[in-house]
Design a protein around this motif. Structure first.
Motif: not given
Length: 247
Positions: A70-74, A91-96, A100-103
């Protein structure tokens, strides 16, 4: 009274066990609910940053295949590593972002040259396997570990040539760090190891005179303290000034 006291303690202990058991059971249920993708799915994966080669659909498919919860488990750290393992991701930057979205912000590799005909060099002089080498890129060759040196030399020489209308198609750096280049007009320059910028400037200074000869030049040897040697294409005539102290 003693039997009643023992019964009360036993009842209290049983009640305590029931409470603990209920909490554990509830925690397991909550954990399972949080892990269940159907309950709290990652509905949107949003990519940003300039991209010319990277394809959003392929990256999203890879992320969803590796992160099935789920969103929390990601795990954003795992997604970050997954993306930066892709050859074209610099380079990559990942944010929840709730709920329910991943940016994801991406910096794509910028190839500036091919390296030894099978890899690419980025602007930092780092190699990466970008697949098919673009025919429009200059070709750099050299021993392993010399990538940054080769690119720095290429940039310095290309900057010097920029006002002449000439450019470097191929650059060779030997194991002894001697330089050779092939220009876009087909002329090959043997520059050597020492004072390669000064020697290239000598070529730029004398090139108008050589062009006035109306002969096709094959190569120019600049490895002399004074003067240079020219090999012509038609009759292989060599014009040479000082022939000693070359490297």
């Amino acid at each position: 009274m003693e039997r009643e006291s023992d019964a009360n303690r036993l009842s209290g202990f049983i009640f305590f066990l029931l409470v603990i058991g209920g909490l554990v059971f509830g925690a397991i249920k909550v954990q399972a609910w949080l892990q269940d993708e159907q309950q709290l799915p990652v509905q949107r994966i949003i990519f940003s940053g300039e991209r010319k080669v990277l394809e959003d659909a392929q990256m999203e498919a890879s992320i969803r295949a590796s992160q099935k919860g789920s969103f929390f488990a990601l795990d954003v750290n795992e997604v970050h590593l997954l993306l930066e393992d892709m050859p074209w991701v610099y380079r990559a930057s990942v944010r929840k972002r709730w709920p329910s979205s991943l940016h994801i912000y991406l910096i794509e590799q910028v190839p500036v040259a091919s390296w030894n005909d099978d890899l690419l060099l980025n602007t930092q002089g780092e190699v990466f396997d970008g697949g098919k080498v673009s025919a429009g890129l200059p070709k750099l060759f050299g021993p392993g570990g010399s990538e940054k040196t080769a690119l720095a030399g290429f940039n310095a020489m290309q900057s010097l040539l920029s006002e002449t209308g000439l450019s470097i198609d191929e650059l060779f750096l030997s194991e002894r760090f001697a330089w050779r280049v092939k220009l876009n007009n087909g002329i090959k320059l043997n520059i050597g190891r020492q004072q390669f910028i000064d020697r290239l400037q000598s070529f730029i200074d004398i090139f108008p005179l050589l062009k006035a000869q109306n002969k096709a030049i094959n190569y120019i040897d600049l490895r002399y303290d004074i003067g240079l040697a020219v090999g012509w294409q038609k009759n292989d005539e060599k014009v040479q000034e000082i022939t000693d102290n070359n490297d």
